[in-house]
Write a protein that holds these residues in place. Sequence first.
Motif, mmCIF file in Angstrom:
data_model
loop_
_atom_site.group_PDB
_atom_site.id
_atom_site.type_symbol
_atom_site.label_atom_id
_atom_site.label_comp_id
_atom_site.label_asym_id
_atom_site.label_seq_id
_atom_site.Cartn_x
_atom_site.Cartn_y
_atom_site.Cartn_z
ATOM 1 N N TYR A 18 0.843 -1.193 0.000
ATOM 2 C CA TYR A 18 0.000 0.000 0.000
ATOM 3 C C TYR A 18 0.881 1.248 0.000
ATOM 4 N N ALA A 19 1.151 1.748 -1.175
ATOM 5 C CA ALA A 19 1.993 2.939 -1.303
ATOM 6 C C ALA A 19 1.192 4.181 -1.657
ATOM 7 N N ALA A 27 -9.591 4.706 -2.013
ATOM 8 C CA ALA A 27 -9.189 3.606 -1.138
ATOM 9 C C ALA A 27 -7.675 3.475 -1.095
ATOM 10 N N ALA A 28 -7.042 3.574 -2.248
ATOM 11 C CA ALA A 28 -5.585 3.429 -2.307
ATOM 12 C C ALA A 28 -4.888 4.538 -1.536
ATOM 13 N N THR A 29 -5.322 5.768 -1.729
ATOM 14 C CA THR A 29 -4.635 6.879 -1.069
ATOM 15 C C THR A 29 -4.930 6.912 0.431
ATOM 16 N N SER A 30 -6.122 6.493 0.833
ATOM 17 C CA SER A 30 -6.451 6.528 2.264
ATOM 18 C C SER A 30 -5.721 5.450 3.046
ATOM 19 N N PRO A 35 0.304 -1.572 6.560
ATOM 20 C CA PRO A 35 0.893 -2.863 6.204
ATOM 21 C C PRO A 35 -0.023 -3.627 5.259
ATOM 22 N N SER A 36 0.566 -4.378 4.348
ATOM 23 C CA SER A 36 -0.209 -5.206 3.423
ATOM 24 C C SER A 36 0.055 -6.677 3.727
ATOM 25 N N ALA A 340 -8.763 -2.721 -0.330
ATOM 26 C CA ALA A 340 -8.046 -1.697 0.427
ATOM 27 C C ALA A 340 -7.080 -0.916 -0.453
ATOM 28 N N ASN A 341 -6.763 -1.472 -1.613
ATOM 29 C CA ASN A 341 -5.900 -0.780 -2.573
ATOM 30 C C ASN A 341 -6.704 -0.243 -3.753
#
Length: 416
Positions: A18-19, A27-30, A35-36, A340-341
């Motif tokens: 998650y970068a 979702a990606a930015t939040s 940790p992934s 989540a990404n």
Amino acid sequence: MSLTEINFDGIVGPTHNYAGLSPGNLAATSNAGAPSWPRAAALQGIAKMRATLALGLAQGILLPHDRPDTYWLAALGTDAVQAGGLWAAATSASAMWAANAATVSPGADTGDGRCHLSVANLVTMPHRAHEWPQTLTQLQLAFADTRHFAVHAPVPAPFGDEGAANHMRLASAHDKAGVEVFVYGEQGGRFPARQHRIASESVARRHGLDPAATLFVEQSPQAIAAGAFHNDVVAVANERVLFAHEQAFADRDGFYAALRDRLPEAEIVEVPAAAVSLEDAIASYLFNAQLVTLPGGGMALVLPTEAQAHRRVWRWLEALVAGNGPIRTLVPVDVRESMANGGGPACLRLRVVCDPATVDPRFLVDEAKLDRIAEVVTEHWPERVGPEDHVTLGDWPAARAARAALLAALDLSVLT
């Protein structure tokens, strides 16, 4: 030939992290910096494929890319140890979202009767813009029979093309000639509009599509601003059915009229904003679902469990399937690591209508092959990747070894 729709799912790679690299993907930015869990992510994707197999559907796979992409880093004059801020882009496992792999036009629609696939250039986002060479190699291998397929390199930059995520097809049946809908965005809004109309028009020309059966439709700027970075976050089509949010398109009425003119049997299932807001639709990924035709008739929505957990969304869906419409079955699947990404069930798959016998069998799966893939993932994929790891992993040899083990198990080491 026996034509059918095959869903080719991207297997989540061992460098899944998650970068927060995609502006506009809320979702990606939040979740940036969280940790992934690559092993769980890949196993969730495999479980989703098992769910579609259980529905009686054909299922294929696309393989993780080689990451970190040291060739890309070298072209930028650096390496995995010294890359700094480029390291996250070089290690991204975003090729897992196979809906961005290519735009696909079945042979029933094309000028030469072959299935055409144009690899997406993904130039809008740096971490995705270097995916296309490995995607092209895989598609050329999977669809190598030139009697039935034509695989095209990407549309040149700077015209952004995001593949099937901004493309829909409607037809009376998968094997019948249909209407292809290319959804593009206009630049200048809050977030980047990733699909350029020029790119869509180029793909339509190279596929030999009938202009009378091809539509170019602007995505609603309001939807993009709300976080619908791809059309498949607010709309999905299958055979004669379009399932869309009321605010998905800039000129909703004009699009619907043009679609019905070209396909009179088209059925539009629209979710009103008064019942489900854009924000609720995007948070739940209601439309980032696989709308599929069941072998026994009727259609099902394979959708994320987030939609089931959202009270207003699930209430609307339950009323939908209780009615007399074409969508009768809801199949929630857990893909929370992908969600989540910023990628739901529809993001994870590329739809190809063809005869399975014409596809390289190494890219098709059954339960036994999914068992084999799951064994490799369980043994080799890292359980957890934290932000603190990003400065120490360097060339990440364990991730390369994990991918190599999967390729060997599938007799695809040619992709090493």
